[in-house]
Design a protein around this motif. Structure first.
Motif, short mmCIF file in Angstrom:
data_model
loop_
_atom_site.label_atom_id
_atom_site.label_comp_id
_atom_site.label_asym_id
_atom_site.label_seq_id
_atom_site.Cartn_x
_atom_site.Cartn_y
_atom_site.Cartn_z
N GLU A 100 35.04 44.02 44.20
CA GLU A 100 35.70 45.20 43.51
C GLU A 100 36.62 45.66 44.15
O GLU A 100 37.77 46.23 43.59
CB GLU A 100 34.53 46.35 43.33
N LEU A 101 36.69 45.82 45.38
CA LEU A 101 38.12 46.50 46.22
C LEU A 101 38.94 45.59 46.29
O LEU A 101 40.21 45.70 45.91
CB LEU A 101 37.32 46.38 47.62
N VAL A 222 40.89 34.62 32.27
CA VAL A 222 41.80 35.71 32.72
C VAL A 222 41.05 36.70 33.57
O VAL A 222 39.93 36.78 33.65
CB VAL A 222 42.53 36.52 31.51
N LEU A 223 41.72 37.63 34.42
CA LEU A 223 41.27 38.70 35.15
C LEU A 223 40.99 39.81 34.25
O LEU A 223 41.85 40.39 33.21
CB LEU A 223 42.38 38.95 36.10
N CYS A 224 39.49 39.91 33.89
CA CYS A 224 39.14 41.05 32.77
C CYS A 224 38.33 42.24 33.53
O CYS A 224 38.17 42.35 34.61
CB CYS A 224 37.98 40.65 32.13
N HIS A 225 38.60 43.20 32.78
CA HIS A 225 38.00 44.44 32.99
C HIS A 225 36.58 44.51 32.87
O HIS A 225 35.70 44.96 33.84
CB HIS A 225 38.45 45.59 32.15
N PHE A 244 43.24 52.11 32.42
CA PHE A 244 41.73 51.76 32.40
C PHE A 244 41.44 52.08 34.07
O PHE A 244 42.21 51.98 35.07
CB PHE A 244 41.55 50.28 32.41
N ILE A 245 40.12 52.61 34.00
CA ILE A 245 39.46 52.94 35.17
C ILE A 245 38.09 52.24 35.48
O ILE A 245 37.69 51.64 34.73
CB ILE A 245 39.45 54.56 35.40
N ASP A 246 37.66 52.47 36.74
CA ASP A 246 36.53 51.96 36.94
C ASP A 246 36.36 50.29 37.05
O ASP A 246 36.20 49.80 35.84
CB ASP A 246 35.20 52.42 36.37
N TYR A 247 36.46 49.83 38.17
CA TYR A 247 36.71 48.28 38.32
C TYR A 247 35.39 47.53 38.93
O TYR A 247 35.56 46.43 39.46
CB TYR A 247 38.13 47.80 39.05
N GLU A 248 34.46 48.24 38.70
CA GLU A 248 33.17 47.60 39.41
C GLU A 248 32.72 46.19 38.89
O GLU A 248 32.46 45.09 39.44
CB GLU A 248 32.03 48.46 38.91
N TYR A 249 33.03 45.89 37.66
CA TYR A 249 32.90 44.65 37.17
C TYR A 249 34.00 43.74 36.79
O TYR A 249 33.86 42.62 36.04
CB TYR A 249 31.96 44.99 35.63
N ALA A 250 34.98 44.27 37.15
CA ALA A 250 36.36 43.45 37.04
C ALA A 250 36.12 41.92 37.69
O ALA A 250 35.51 41.79 38.82
CB ALA A 250 37.58 44.20 37.62
N LYS A 331 26.47 43.83 28.78
CA LYS A 331 27.30 44.08 30.07
C LYS A 331 27.18 43.28 31.20
O LYS A 331 26.10 43.21 31.76
CB LYS A 331 27.12 45.63 30.48
N ILE A 332 28.25 42.69 31.80
CA ILE A 332 28.08 41.72 32.74
C ILE A 332 28.02 42.45 34.12
O ILE A 332 28.86 43.46 34.18
CB ILE A 332 28.94 40.46 32.89
#
Length: 332
Positions: A100-101, A222-225, A244-250, A331-332
Motif C-alpha cells: 500500500e505504501l 494496469v495499476l488499478c485502484h 481517488f483516495i484510500d489505496y489499501e487494495y491498489a 472486493k479484492i
C-alpha cells in the motif's frame, strides 16, 4: 491498543522515496483506534510543531469500513488539515501495508494521490483533499462520470505497455479463502450453514472456473485502484476534478476489473439496488470518455498509441467490464 512512543523510535526515520520523492518519515507512535484523538494530536505535534496544541481542531470521519480516519486542522475551512488514518484490527491479514505504501508513493509521483507526511506504527498521515465524497446518485451524472473516467484512465496509464506483474485478483481471492477455511470447516456440520453457504471445495472450483474464463478475455494488466466505491472519490467542484483516495487494495490487476467494480457501485453498497446499475448507453458513454483519456495519457507516458476509438474496441471493453463486474462485487 495503547498509545506509545519508544525513545528509540521517536527519532524520525525514513522510508525510501520513489521517483525522486522525499523519504517518508516513520514515527514510532501507535494510535488507539477506539480513542483516536490523543494519538492523532501526538502525531500533529511531530508533524506541525508550529501549531499551538490548544488550537488544534479535530474531526472524526465515520464512513470508513476497515479504518478510522481523523482530520486535524487549524483553519476553519480545513485547508491545512492533516488526515490521520488508523488501520483496523487484523486488517493486515488481507491488506499488504508495505505494498500500500509503495503504491501510495507511485501514485503521488504521478499526481494521483495527496502528499504523504508520515507513517506510524498502525497507520498513515497525509494531506486532506478538498471536496465532496460522492454518493451513487453523483456518479451517474455525466458531468461527474466523465471526470471519474479520466482519473481512472490517468491511474491506469501510469505503467501502460510496460512489463507488469501478474494480476492480483486470483492471489487475493485465494488469500480470502485461506482466511475463511477454518470457519468453513468448523461450521460445515451445521445443516442450515451447508444449505446457504457453498463448501470450500465448491468455492475453489468456482474460482478455478472464473480464472480460466476471465483470463481469456484479454483485458490488459494496469495499476488499478481496486476499491472505487463512491466514498473513495472526492469531487472538487471549484477546481472541476475528482481524486481517488484510500489505496489499501491498489495494485496491478485487470483493467476491466477496475471499471466493472466501479459500475457495481452505481447500485450502492449497504442498500444495493441493481436497477441502478448503469445501462448499456450510459456505460458506452463512460467507456468512450475512458478510452479517449487512456489512449491520450498512454501516448504521453510511452510515446506511442493511436487516438482513434473504434466501435470494436469500445464493444470489447464493454463486454470485458461487465464480465468482471460479476466477480468483483466480492472486493479484492
Amino acid at each position: 491498543m495503547e498509545e506509545k512512543l519508544s525513545a528509540a523510535a521517536a527519532a524520525p526515520a525514513g522510508l525510501p522515496g520513489r521517483r525522486g520523492q522525499p523519504a517518508v518519515r516513520c514515527l514510532g507512535i501507535a494510535v488507539d483506534e477506539d480513542n483516536v484523538r490523543p494519538g492523532a494530536l501526538r502525531l500533529i505535534r511531530e508533524l506541525r510543531p508550529q501549531w499551538a496544541p490548544e488550537r488544534v481542531k479535530t474531526k472524526l470521519f465515520t464512513d470508513g469500513i476497515t479504518n478510522k480516519l481523523m482530520a486535524c486542522y487549524m483553519d476553519e475551512g480545513m485547508a491545512d488539515a492533516v488526515l490521520v488514518r488508523v488501520y483496523g484490527r487484523k486488517t493486515e491479514l488481507f491488506v499488504d501495508r508495505e505494498n500500500e505504501l509503495k503504491n501510495f508513493q507511485v501514485l503521488r509521483a504521478h499526481g494521483c494521490a495527496p502528499n504523504l507526511y508520515c507513517t506510524f506504527q498502525n497507520g498513515l498521515c497525509y494531506e486532506f483533499m478538498q471536496g465532496m465524497a460522492l454518493e451513487p446518485e453523483h456518479v451517474r451524472q455525466p458531468q461527474i462520470f466523465r471526470l471519474i473516467a479520466w482519473e481512472m484512465a490517468k491511474m491506469h496509464a501510469i505503467h501502460a505497455n510496460g512489463s507488469l506483474p501478474k494480476p492480483s485478483l486470483w492471489h487475493k481471492i485465494h488469500k480470502y479463502l485461506t482466511i475463511m477455511k477454518t470457519d468453513l470447516i468448523t461450521k460445515a456440520s451445521n445443516p442450515r450453514f451447508r444449505q446457504e453457504v457453498p463448501s470450500l471445495e465448491v468455492l475453489e472450483q468456482e474460482v478455478a472456473w472464473l480464472k480460466e474464463s476471465l483470463s481469456q478475455l484479454g483485458s490488459p494488466i494496469v495499476l488499478c485502484h481496486n476499491d472505487l466505491l463512491c466514498k473513495n472519490i472526492i469531487y472538487n467542484e471549484t477546481e472541476g476534478h475528482v481524486r481517488f483516495i484510500d489505496y489499501e487494495y491498489a495494485g496491478y490487476n485487470y483493467q476491466a476489473f477496475d471499471i466493472g467494480n466501479h459500475f457495481n457501485e452505481f447500485a450502492g453498497v449497504n442498500e444495493v439496488d441493481y436497477s441502478l446499475y448503469p445501462s448499456r448507453d450510459t456505460q458506452l458513454q463512460w467507456l468512450r470518455h475512458y478510452l479517449q483519456a487512456y489512449k491520450q495519457l498512454s501516448r504521453e507516458n510511452q510515446g506511442s498509441g493511436g487516438g482513434v476509438i473504434s466501435d470494436q474496441e469500445l464493444e470489447t471493453l464493454y463486454v470485458q467490464a461487465n464480465q468482471f463486474a460479476l466477480v468483483c462485487k466480492a472486493k479484492i
